[in-house]
Design an enzyme around this catalytic site. Structure first.
Site, PDB file in Angstrom:
ATOM      1  N   GLY A   1       0.839  -1.196   0.000  1.00  0.00           N
ATOM      2  CA  GLY A   1       0.000   0.000   0.000  1.00  0.00           C
ATOM      3  C   GLY A   1       0.880   1.253   0.000  1.00  0.00           C
ATOM      4  O   GLY A   1       1.780   1.367  -0.808  1.00  0.00           O
TER       5      GLY A   1
ATOM      6  N   ASP B   1      11.857  -2.134 -12.144  1.00  0.00           N
ATOM      7  CA  ASP B   1      10.715  -1.735 -11.323  1.00  0.00           C
ATOM      8  C   ASP B   1      10.655  -0.213 -11.339  1.00  0.00           C
ATOM      9  O   ASP B   1      11.498   0.452 -10.736  1.00  0.00           O
ATOM     10  CB  ASP B   1      10.891  -2.259  -9.901  1.00  0.00           C
ATOM     11  CG  ASP B   1       9.705  -1.968  -8.997  1.00  0.00           C
ATOM     12  OD1 ASP B   1       8.937  -1.042  -9.296  1.00  0.00           O
ATOM     13  OD2 ASP B   1       9.564  -2.658  -7.965  1.00  0.00           O
TER      14      ASP B   1
ATOM     15  N   SER C   1       7.017  -4.285  -0.891  1.00  0.00           N
ATOM     16  CA  SER C   1       6.670  -2.901  -1.194  1.00  0.00           C
ATOM     17  C   SER C   1       6.463  -2.130   0.119  1.00  0.00           C
ATOM     18  O   SER C   1       7.372  -2.070   0.945  1.00  0.00           O
ATOM     19  CB  SER C   1       5.439  -2.864  -2.103  1.00  0.00           C
ATOM     20  OG  SER C   1       5.242  -1.587  -2.643  1.00  0.00           O
ATOM     21  N   TRP C   2       5.296  -1.529   0.330  1.00  0.00           N
ATOM     22  CA  TRP C   2       5.042  -0.843   1.607  1.00  0.00           C
ATOM     23  C   TRP C   2       5.190  -1.812   2.778  1.00  0.00           C
ATOM     24  O   TRP C   2       5.589  -1.418   3.869  1.00  0.00           O
ATOM     25  CB  TRP C   2       3.642  -0.235   1.577  1.00  0.00           C
ATOM     26  CG  TRP C   2       3.180   0.354   2.874  1.00  0.00           C
ATOM     27  CD1 TRP C   2       2.143  -0.081   3.655  1.00  0.00           C
ATOM     28  CD2 TRP C   2       3.734   1.500   3.560  1.00  0.00           C
ATOM     29  NE1 TRP C   2       2.014   0.716   4.776  1.00  0.00           N
ATOM     30  CE2 TRP C   2       2.977   1.692   4.729  1.00  0.00           C
ATOM     31  CE3 TRP C   2       4.789   2.371   3.289  1.00  0.00           C
ATOM     32  CZ2 TRP C   2       3.233   2.718   5.638  1.00  0.00           C
ATOM     33  CZ3 TRP C   2       5.048   3.396   4.184  1.00  0.00           C
ATOM     34  CH2 TRP C   2       4.284   3.561   5.341  1.00  0.00           C
TER      35      TRP C   2
ATOM     36  N   HIS D   1       6.538  -3.593 -11.081  1.00  0.00           N
ATOM     37  CA  HIS D   1       6.543  -3.656  -9.616  1.00  0.00           C
ATOM     38  C   HIS D   1       6.014  -4.997  -9.142  1.00  0.00           C
ATOM     39  O   HIS D   1       6.386  -5.481  -8.068  1.00  0.00           O
ATOM     40  CB  HIS D   1       5.688  -2.511  -9.059  1.00  0.00           C
ATOM     41  CG  HIS D   1       5.825  -2.319  -7.581  1.00  0.00           C
ATOM     42  ND1 HIS D   1       7.043  -2.146  -6.954  1.00  0.00           N
ATOM     43  CD2 HIS D   1       4.878  -2.280  -6.597  1.00  0.00           C
ATOM     44  CE1 HIS D   1       6.841  -2.001  -5.645  1.00  0.00           C
ATOM     45  NE2 HIS D   1       5.549  -2.085  -5.413  1.00  0.00           N
TER      46      HIS D   1
END
Length: 308
Positions: A44, A261, A112-113, A289
């Site tokens: 996120g 990415d 990711s987040w 990504h």
């Protein structure tokens, strides 16, 4: 591999943490109740936990825990951005582990987040982390901000110009679209989602287009959380993760990242690897990504890491 595409893991325990700050945080546990604890942190900001996230683990051996961060997924109230900062999320992880009576060291998986949160939690509690399994590294630092606001414009100058051209009132890009998404007006929310909210998904595309997006409550909620975090520099101090990286220098860390990415360039993954003596970096020869080849590599490398 511990699973196949038809296997859908079922939770043996799920529920909500006691309400705090007006938020009820949903969690679920999978696998062996007596197994070694693994905490999965979703992406996120604004994403949600999914059962498929646990498939890379041997569920006969591991107790895998996931949760929906504040305002996300099954957590209530959906899309609530107030009392919702990275510090609140780290506090919720503390509360979750205590609620589940997990006091031993844990393995943390984050992409990711989720990798951002994993690193922040490890720096807060290095004594609680046995291993980090990370991918699609996002350090949420000045270099990341500069890449989005300047670096990506080398490839998408037309798209970024469209996003900036809508900004009014002397606000920054993030501030302006946060004001739109925080209203209850559908047309303003659509504008925020179609422009700034969609930029991350455009990156890496060979034929990018800004289009008005159909919205539902989950799309609005996800974008509201993301845009508010973006507008507030993810509620982090400048270069916070890398300034505190020595705290976790002895934590074994797996880092998996796609070569091309455009959302989170591999430069961040490489810097993290160089700063962590006990890390192993795998750069996947693929683009995007997210991608099938990336997820295959993540599953393969996690299995290898856990066998050591």
């Amino acid at each position: 591999m511990f699973w196949n595409k038809w296997f859908e893991p079922k939770a043996f325990n799920q529920g909500y943490l006691p309400e705090k700050d007006g938020h009820k945080v949903y969690f679920a546990e999978y696998g062996n109740p007596r197994g070694f604890p693994v905490l999965v942190l979703h992406g996120g900001p604004g994403g949600c936990f999914k059962a498929k996230h646990v498939k890379v683990f041997d569920l006969k051996k591991y107790r895998v825990i996931g949760f929906d961060q504040r305002g996300c997924g099954k957590s209530h109230p959906l899309g609530q951005w107030q009392k919702n900062t990275v510090q609140d999320t780290l506090d919720d992880i503390d509360r979750l582990l205590e609620h589940l009576e997990i006091y031993e060291k844990i393995i943390i998986r984050g992409g990711s987040w989720g990798s951002t949160l994993a690193l922040l939690f490890a720096e807060r509690h290095p004594e609680k982390v046995k291993k980090l399994l990370l991918s699609q590294i996002f350090l949420a630092d000045e270099a990341s901000k500069k890449w989005e606001e300047e670096g990506t414009t080398w490839f998408y100058p037309d798209i970024w110009e469209q996003i900036k051209s809508k900004v009014r009132g002397g606000y920054s890009v993030g501030e302006y679209y946060a004001r739109l998404i925080n209203t209850g007006e559908a047309q303003k929310q659509i504008k925020a989602i179609s422009y700034l909210g969609s930029y991350e998904r455009i990156l890496g595309s060979l034929d990018p287009k800004i289009e008005n997006k159909a919205i539902d409550e989950y799309i609005v909620a996800s974008n509201r959380i993301y845009i508010n975090y973006l507008a507030n520099s993810f509620y982090l101090k400048e270069n916070q993760i890398m300034k505190n990286i020595k705290k976790i220098s002895s934590v074994p860390t797996l880092i998996v990242h796609n070569r091309l990415d455009f959302v989170c360039p591999p430069e961040g993954a490489f810097r993290l690897h160089k700063a962590l003596a006990q890390s192993r970096l795998v750069i996947v020869p693929d683009k995007g990504h997210v991608s099938k080849k990336l997820y295959q590599a993540i599953a393969k490398e996690i299995k290898k890491e856990l066998e050591n």
